[in-house]
Design an enzyme around this catalytic site. Structure first.
Site, mmCIF file in Angstrom:
data_model
loop_
_atom_site.group_PDB
_atom_site.id
_atom_site.type_symbol
_atom_site.label_atom_id
_atom_site.label_comp_id
_atom_site.label_asym_id
_atom_site.label_seq_id
_atom_site.Cartn_x
_atom_site.Cartn_y
_atom_site.Cartn_z
ATOM 1 N N GLU A 167 0.813 -1.222 0.000
ATOM 2 C CA GLU A 167 0.000 0.000 0.000
ATOM 3 C C GLU A 167 0.844 1.269 0.000
ATOM 4 O O GLU A 167 0.488 2.268 -0.624
ATOM 5 C CB GLU A 167 -0.969 -0.005 1.194
ATOM 6 C CG GLU A 167 -2.143 -0.967 1.052
ATOM 7 C CD GLU A 167 -1.798 -2.407 1.414
ATOM 8 O OE1 GLU A 167 -0.648 -2.660 1.831
ATOM 9 O OE2 GLU A 167 -2.678 -3.284 1.275
ATOM 10 N N GLN A 226 -7.783 -2.217 -1.172
ATOM 11 C CA GLN A 226 -8.748 -3.323 -1.192
ATOM 12 C C GLN A 226 -9.776 -3.167 -0.070
ATOM 13 O O GLN A 226 -10.965 -3.428 -0.275
ATOM 14 C CB GLN A 226 -8.013 -4.652 -1.075
ATOM 15 C CG GLN A 226 -8.882 -5.811 -1.535
ATOM 16 C CD GLN A 226 -8.051 -6.968 -2.025
ATOM 17 O OE1 GLN A 226 -7.485 -7.693 -1.211
ATOM 18 N NE2 GLN A 226 -7.955 -7.123 -3.330
ATOM 19 N N HIS A 258 -11.577 -5.415 8.457
ATOM 20 C CA HIS A 258 -12.241 -5.249 7.159
ATOM 21 C C HIS A 258 -13.510 -4.417 7.316
ATOM 22 O O HIS A 258 -14.449 -4.577 6.548
ATOM 23 C CB HIS A 258 -12.594 -6.606 6.544
ATOM 24 C CG HIS A 258 -11.411 -7.450 6.196
ATOM 25 N ND1 HIS A 258 -10.706 -8.158 7.133
ATOM 26 C CD2 HIS A 258 -10.800 -7.700 5.010
ATOM 27 C CE1 HIS A 258 -9.712 -8.823 6.543
ATOM 28 N NE2 HIS A 258 -9.743 -8.552 5.258
#
Lengths: 320, 341
Positions: free
Chosen positions: A57, A79, A124
């Site tokens: 990243e 993502q 997430h």
């Protein structure tokens, strides 16, 4: 019908078609079409302009900064918003400072699939918008509708500054519209999502829909609740918020992020300092709980604000 | 000190070209050394806000990358690259204006000392976070590729300590995957601030990292200007010819503190006495004299010329306006109407 996710895909297709400076870079965004399929078929439709990146990243965002310096308009897909912490340094120290230090703009768009979904868990599910809004030199968009997902992403690509585009994963499939918009409100203007006169809810992203559901529930009890969708949290449209509070006298700020500081605290601070006399009751705020985002739906459903908890909070406010 | 070259005997024309590029590089090194001595002196006199970081001992490696690049290339220098900056084309005034806070400098008082650049002209202004400039150079090269511009090389510099960062690893791997014409110059100056290499890494040699990324690696004695010019020249040529990223490890010793605030008492005396501890500027001078490329009096003339250039630039800069908070617009965004002010 077009979903929020499809709108994001369509906006990127349009940006690629309209502007040769645009390219997309991120993990699995190429032939595979992205973890959420936000770049479905774009690598095939725009050969050489939608590239898979290694799991790096920091380097992904660093490379976008370099490309922007050289005249490109990169769209970066993280993502998951959570993983942007690995690229945090490049975003806040490099991209955000570039224009101020050098007078050379850094037009990059960083898409952050944000917010909680059932089963997402601590890594997430995060809402990162307040972290980025804290830093000078960044614009932070938090679209809550299919129309805004489309038009604001196009605007993000056109803007000369780095834009953190917080797209909500819960809305990806849940939200549908008849068609893509042909005109849009400008960035920096909040939207009255529902008009009311008894109290104001100021919110953004997925919480707009929980708040609208709460307003609907409270309407059954005779309350008219106004819901303001901020659309972008930086810039934050204080004028529209103050105008609403002037009409209603009561303020509840709702956000999905962690409670310490953040967007809801900023809204209360601004209203308290600029519109104290407009308030008929102490303003309130409702956020997620001060723990990591839990994995199991039984816990997650209670961790974040919902229509039910927003209604309960609003009843408290209306009692004052 | 006698420099031995392993090269086969070359033609007179090549020898002449070599001497010309050597002498040109030497003069940039000299200017860099002298301007940094001037800045250190201004610092001690309280004329400079913030830190002063000098390149003493690293000029040969730095000038070699700066002069191996050409106009239109990309260069992201780090803190000890005064010589490379000058060779790449940064005006001497940029250095003094940034250190002295002139409003007319490229950073206009908003950033200082070594954090300066001209990104529109391919020279990126470093941020302090080590490794962060590597992917930016990679991105510049990706942009050139997208735009169909061929033949660009990008180079950036780091120290031994910087190779320990995640950013270094991510960017080297990304550059390798994209097979970018990126030259990564590592000045292995034995210390990261005060931390010796023994506490920084345990690989046999930093150049071994090249194999891990699947890229070409080069090692050079960075106290030897001739060797640096040759090795960096080759690395730049290899990158330009499409052989992908090049990792160059230059071995030397930092001959000053991390900054002027640091007396570097922790440096091992044995290292100072070793071949690594040679002063590359002195080594270059001796090479010029022993090769009879220039006379001692000529070197003195060059020294005086450089000194005058610096004195003139300082005299100009100290009369320039300083940043004024009342004239500062305090707007970080290019899209001004979206600023919260």
């Amino acid at each position: 019908m077009i979903t929020y996710l499809e709108a994001i895909r369509e906006a990127q297709a349009k940006a690629l078609a309209d502007d040769p400076r645009v390219y997309i870079y991120g993990q699995d965004v190429g032939q595979f079409g992205g973890a959420f399929k936000a770049t479905k078929n774009l690598a095939q439709e725009f050969p050489g302009r939608v590239l898979d990146a290694p799991i790096s990243e920091d380097a992904i965002i660093g490379s976008a900064i370099g490309a922007a310096i050289e005249g490109m308009r990169p769209i970066i897909e993280m993502q998951f918003a959570d993983f942007s912490t690995v690229g945090f340094n490049q975003i806040v120290n490099h991209a955000a400072t570039m224009n101020w230090r050098t007078q050379l703009p850094c037009p990059i768009t960083i898409r952050l699939p944000s917010g909680g979904t059932a089963g997402g868990g601590p890594f997430h599910s995060q809402s990162m918008e307040a972290l980025y809004a804290h830093y000078p030199g960044l614009i932070v968009m938090t679209p809550a509708t299919v129309e805004d997902a489309y038009s604001m992403l196009l605007e993000a690509v056109a803007i000369d500054d780095p834009v953190i585009f917080c797209e909500h994963k819960y809305l990806y499939y849940h939200l549908k519209a008849e068609s893509l918009p042909t005109e849009a409100m400008p960035t920096g203007k909040a939207r009255v999502a529902r008009a009311g006169r008894d109290a104001t809810i100021v919110t953004y992203s997925a919480m707009v829909h929980e708040s609208l559901a709460a307003a609907e529930e409270l309407a059954g009890e005779g309350w008219e609740i106004e819901v303001i969708d901020l659309r972008s949290i930086k810039p934050l449209d204080t004028d529209t918020v103050l105008a609403s509070v002037a009409r209603t006298g009561r303020l509840l700020a709702v956000g999905e992020a962690f409670p310490w500081g953040g967007v809801t605290a900023e809204i209360l601070a601004r209203v308290a300092s600029e519109g104290y006399d407009l308030l008929d009751a102490p303003p309130r705020r409702l956020n997620a709980k001060d723990t990591p985002v839990p994995y199991h739906p039984n816990l997650w459903g209670t961790h974040r604000p919902t229509a039910r908890t927003i209604s309960a909070e609003m009843r408290e406010l209306l009692r004052r | 000190m006698v420099l031995q070259t392993a090269e086969a005997p070359c033609s007179c024309m090549e020898a002449s070209e070599n001497s010309q590029s050597f002498l040109k590089a030497y003069r940039w090194m000299l200017l860099a050394r002298l301007v940094e001595e001037k800045i250190a002196s201004l610092y001690r006199g309280g004329k400079i806000f913030g830190g002063v970081f000098v390149s003493k001992g690293q000029e040969a490696l730095s000038v070699a990358i700066g002069s191996s690049l050409r106009k239109g290339d990309i260069f992201a220098p780090l803190i000890r690259d005064q010589a490379g900056r000058l060779a790449f084309g940064e005006p001497l005034l940029d250095c003094l204006r940034t250190y002295l806070g002139s409003r007319l400098g490229p950073m206009r008082g908003r950033d200082g000392n070594v954090h300066r650049g001209r990104p529109k002209e391919g020279m990126l202004p470093m941020i302090s976070h080590l490794g962060a400039m590597i992917p930016a150079v990679a991105g510049c090269l990706m942009a050139r590729r997208f735009r169909g511009i061929e033949g660009t090389v990008g180079a950036t510099c780091i120290g031994d300590g910087g190779t320990s960062t995640g950013a270094f690893h991510e960017a080297m791997n990304l550059a390798a995957v994209e097979r970018l014409p990126l030259v990564m110059v590592v000045a292995n100056n034995q210390y990261a601030y005060s931390t010796p290499n023994s506490r920084q890494f345990v690989c046999r040699d930093l150049v071994d990292k090249a194999a891990g990324y699947g890229i070409e690696g080069h090692s050079v004695d960075a106290t030897d200007l001739g060797a640096c010019l040759k090795t960096l020249g080759q690395a730049v040529d290899r990158a330009r010819a499409g052989h992908g990223p090049q990792l160059v490890i230059g071995s030397l010793l930092r001959l000053a503190g991390h900054g002027e605030h640091d007396d570097a008492h922790y440096v091992d005396p044995a290292l100072k006495e070793s071949a690594l501890g040679r002063d590359c500027l002195k080594v270059a001078e001796q090479h010029i004299l022993s090769s009879k490329w220039a006379a001692e009096s000529t070197l003195l003339d060059w020294n005086e010329e450089a000194q005058k250039q610096i004195d003139d630039a300082v005299a100009l800069t100290i009369r320039e306006p300083l940043p004024d908070p009342n004239q500062e617009d305090w707007c970080a965004l290019a899209t001004r109407h979206l600023s919260e002010g």
